[in-house]
Write a protein that holds these residues in place. Structure first.
Motif, PDB file in Angstrom:
ATOM      1  N   SER B 157      53.251 -33.449  44.121  1.00 20.72           N
ATOM      2  CA  SER B 157      53.627 -32.593  45.252  1.00 20.72           C
ATOM      3  C   SER B 157      52.376 -32.256  46.057  1.00 20.72           C
ATOM      4  N   MET B 160      49.924 -30.032  44.216  1.00 17.10           N
ATOM      5  CA  MET B 160      49.265 -30.764  43.134  1.00 17.10           C
ATOM      6  C   MET B 160      48.193 -31.702  43.690  1.00 17.10           C
ATOM      7  N   ASP B 187      52.669 -24.679  51.667  1.00 15.96           N
ATOM      8  CA  ASP B 187      53.556 -23.527  51.776  1.00 15.96           C
ATOM      9  C   ASP B 187      52.878 -22.266  51.259  1.00 15.96           C
ATOM     10  N   VAL B 188      53.355 -21.109  51.724  1.00 13.15           N
ATOM     11  CA  VAL B 188      52.688 -19.849  51.344  1.00 13.15           C
ATOM     12  C   VAL B 188      52.548 -19.613  49.849  1.00 13.15           C
ATOM     13  N   THR B 189      53.597 -19.915  49.073  1.00 12.92           N
ATOM     14  CA  THR B 189      53.461 -19.613  47.640  1.00 12.92           C
ATOM     15  C   THR B 189      52.454 -20.573  46.998  1.00 12.92           C
ATOM     16  N   ILE B 190      52.385 -21.801  47.511  1.00  9.76           N
ATOM     17  CA  ILE B 190      51.426 -22.783  46.994  1.00  9.76           C
ATOM     18  C   ILE B 190      50.030 -22.424  47.507  1.00  9.76           C
ATOM     19  N   GLN B 191      49.955 -21.970  48.764  1.00  7.95           N
ATOM     20  CA  GLN B 191      48.685 -21.515  49.323  1.00  7.95           C
ATOM     21  C   GLN B 191      48.096 -20.403  48.462  1.00  7.95           C
ATOM     22  N   ALA B 192      48.956 -19.471  48.035  1.00  9.94           N
ATOM     23  CA  ALA B 192      48.497 -18.368  47.193  1.00  9.94           C
ATOM     24  C   ALA B 192      47.908 -18.908  45.890  1.00  9.94           C
ATOM     25  N   GLN B 193      48.555 -19.941  45.326  1.00  5.98           N
ATOM     26  CA  GLN B 193      48.037 -20.539  44.087  1.00  5.98           C
ATOM     27  C   GLN B 193      46.651 -21.146  44.310  1.00  5.98           C
ATOM     28  N   GLU B 196      43.886 -18.549  44.918  1.00  5.93           N
ATOM     29  CA  GLU B 196      43.555 -17.918  43.636  1.00  5.93           C
ATOM     30  C   GLU B 196      42.625 -18.838  42.835  1.00  5.93           C
ATOM     31  N   VAL B 218      43.587 -15.851  55.475  1.00  7.32           N
ATOM     32  CA  VAL B 218      42.989 -16.636  54.393  1.00  7.32           C
ATOM     33  C   VAL B 218      41.532 -16.231  54.196  1.00  7.32           C
TER      34      VAL B 218
END
Lengths: 322, 328
Positions: B157, B160, B187-193, B196, B218
């Motif tokens: 993905s 990944m 995407d935002v939730t992946i961006q957050a990962q 981090e 960011v």
């Protein structure tokens, strides 16, 4: 006159994938949109948010019949447009328009601005070329461009100006309903604000109803009256925007809101980091689609699909535990 | 001195048929070990050209670094031969890009691509490289790393793939990581990962990071310092908390105000009217003057210098002790 301009009932859009093997027996389907129920009120902006692959763009296109729906109903002023004949559809297209994301790809580079916007009049109205030109010039000044831009080509404009051309084209026939599919995502921040303000202003002047699709939760909050959150082809929550942002109920909505990068360091919030990726829409998880990434998932979530229940005041959520 | 990177008076110009584009026009900054500098600007601000200049990857047929100095770990990068630069890139300085799909080679497995870096720069054997690969994928949080090394980019993905890019960039333990819009395509939730992960790696490995982005949110999340570029010049530079709490330059203030605030409600968004000036036709005075609400006559005539005011540097005549920049 009904309060709702559009009512969407059980909408499904499935796309076949692969060749399906011999005689299509093994054919699989991408369930891009898999059972949506919601309505859009006259004069409001309904925002739809979600990540790539959640089906938000497909939903917008299915409402205009730009992609064929597999099942369900889309009632526009009470008429099911999915059943409308091609002749009826022609009339309906005047009332329903779309603004696309990419102002570079959605304007024909070989046509002048006058040609691009004037095409709508050509297809739908009997106007002399003189009248057409006047109409186009009026539209151009309406969206903040100059009448003399009519003879220029798309490459002569910046991204923000091109998006204004896209807006002028969508509004040419004075539609009632406009699907705005990520209309500011390709623009620089300072230009985004200009276009968003323009869209709000035009909405008031022309009494438009918008379906505003975006992955940017900040922009959606600014422009919408109500907001729906989609995940993997389904709507997981919908509410008045103030209610949704202040009091999100679905675990996915909560994670999504907490993930927004916050430019103001004094307003940092606790962040919920979701594990893993969005599953494939070919084989979505059983029960609740979000359960594979949900921090609160239990056994029940795998077995039963949660109902989209009303918590009061039109705040609906699809979760067993709310 | 513990500076990993020092850039002084960097000027990168492009020579094209339409004229000379002064894409980067006198940029200064320094970056210490384990620090993150966010470079912010809109299209055409020169943020990406700055990073390409540091890597010495400016297309030589059209562009040239015409002035300034770039010192990396005490050595001048502008005096290095192409061969010496090749030994540095991907090794001591590495880079991650916006689009992880186009920066990975679709016909090689993840393991082969990361392994190549290790064999080339660290002289590892294939077996050693394979072992290290699995370790790196684990470091960046990829589940089932033993299986993933045998997969091709299309099997992963977007999030990944960006993790793989980061693993590859960290393979040789670089002193400097240049991240050009690393989360823009996610995407935002992946961006957050990913954000981090970057924070965690910076603390664990002490890598200095140059983070190039148009997203002020960011920057606020991960950077220690921010540098705001406008039309090839630094307009404001300082610590993250300072700049977000009390932005001074009208451009920075305009940018911050044009982001809809998630906690407030306003009818119309603040906008910065007009467009970024054409690189071929820069205004004679302050480059932001034609779009600035506060522009005075002086701003249209002369270019303000970057001056330290209230703890951070600003290039604007609005502030008392601002002086004019010397010509040149």
């Amino acid at each position: 006159m009904s309060e709702h301009l559009l009512e969407i009932k059980g909408l499904k859009v499935h796309f076949p994938t692969g060749d399906g093997g011999w005689f299509g027996r093994g054919r699989q389907y991408v369930k891009a949109v898999d059972g949506l129920d919601f309505s859009i009120r006259r004069g409001e902006t309904l925002g739809i948010v979600g990540e790539s692959g959640c089906g938000k763009s497909t939903t917008g296109r299915a409402l205009l019949r730009l992609v064929p729906a597999t099942e369900g109903q889309v009632l526009f002023e009470g008429r099911n447009i999915l059943r409308a004949s091609s002749g009826d559809m022609r009339g309906l297209r005047r009332e329903m328009q779309i603004i696309f994301q990419d102002p570079y790809a959605s304007l024909d580079p070989r046509m002048t601005v006058g040609g691009i916007i004037g095409e709508a009049f050509k297809a739908h109205e009997r106007l002399s070329s003189r009248e057409r030109e006047e109409q186009v010039q009026e539209l151009l000044s309406f969206v903040g461009l100059r009448p003399e831009h009519i003879r220029r080509y798309p490459h002569e404009f910046s991204g923000g100006q091109r998006q204004r051309i896209g807006i002028a084209r969508a509004l040419a026939l004075r539609p009632k309903f406009v699907v705005c599919d990520e209309p500011v995502s390709a623009l620089d921040v300072s230009i985004q604000a200009q276009v968003v303000n323009l869209m709000k202003e035009l909405q008031q002047k022309l009494e438009l109803t918008y379906l505003f699709i975006s992955h940017d939760l900040r922009v959606v909050k600014h422009i919408s009256d109500r907001v729906g959150v989609m995940y993997l082809g389904a709507m997981v929550e919908i509410a008045d925007k103030r209610e949704l942002y202040a009091n999100p109920q679905h675990p996915y909505t909560r994670a999504l809101l907490s993930a927004i990068p916050q430019a103001n360091p004094s307003r940092r919030r606790e962040r919920i980091i979701l594990q893993g990726d969005v599953p494939s829409p070919v084989n979505p998880p059983s029960g609740c689609r979000f359960r594979t990434r949900c921090p609160e998932a239990t056994e029940r979530c795998a077995l039963e699909t949660p109902a989209f229940k009303d918590l009061g005041g039109g705040h609906r959520v699809a979760c067993h535990y709310r | 001195m513990d500076q990993v990177l020092e850039v002084r008076g960097l000027k990168t110009y492009f020579y094209t048929e339409s004229g000379v584009a002064k894409s980067v026009d006198g940029v200064d900054f320094a970056l210490g070990r384990g620090r993150t500098l966010g470079i912010v600007g809109e299209s055409g601000s020169g943020k990406s050209v700055t990073s390409l200049s540091v890597m010495r990857l400016v297309e030589e047929s059209v562009g040239r670094i015409v002035g300034g100095e770039i010192r990396f770990e005490g050595e001048s990068l502008l005096d290095k031969s192409e061969k010496e630069m090749r030994a540095i890139r991907g090794n001591r300085i590495s880079m991650i890009f916006q689009e992880p799909m186009t920066s990975l080679n679709p016909v090689f497995t993840i393991g082969m691509q990361i392994g190549e870096v290790l064999k080339l720069h660290q002289g590892m054997s294939s077996a050693e490289a394979a072992r290290k690969c699995v370790e790196l994928l684990k470091l960046v949080g990829i589940p089932l790393p033993e299986q993933r090394v045998r997969e091709y980019p299309h099997q992963l993905s977007g999030g990944m793939r960006q993790r793989v890019m980061i693993a590859m960039a960290l393979a040789c333990n670089p002193a400097l990581l240049i991240a050009d819009e690393p989360t823009t395509a996610l995407d935002v939730t992946i961006q957050a990962q990913i954000l981090e992960l970057m924070k965690e790696l910076k603390e664990r490995l002490g890598t200095a990071i140059m983070l190039i982005t148009h997203d002020l949110g960011v920057v606020a999340e991960v950077a220690d310092e921010v540098m705001v570029l406008y039309a090839g010049k630094v307009v404001e530079h300082g610590a993250v908390e300072d700049i977000f709490r009390s932005p001074m330059h009208p451009y920075t203030r305009g940018l911050l105000a044009s982001i809809p605030d998630i906690d407030a409600e306003v009818e119309t968004l603040e906008t910065i009217e007009g467009l970024v000036p054409s690189v071929y036709d820069m205004p004679p005075g302050c480059r932001f003057a034609p779009r600035c609400k506060h522009a005075m006559e002086r701003c249209l005539r002369s270019q303000p210098a970057l001056v330290e005011t209230a703890g951070h540097k600003t290039r604007c005549f609005l502030y008392g002790d601002a002086s004019e920049e010397e010509a040149g």
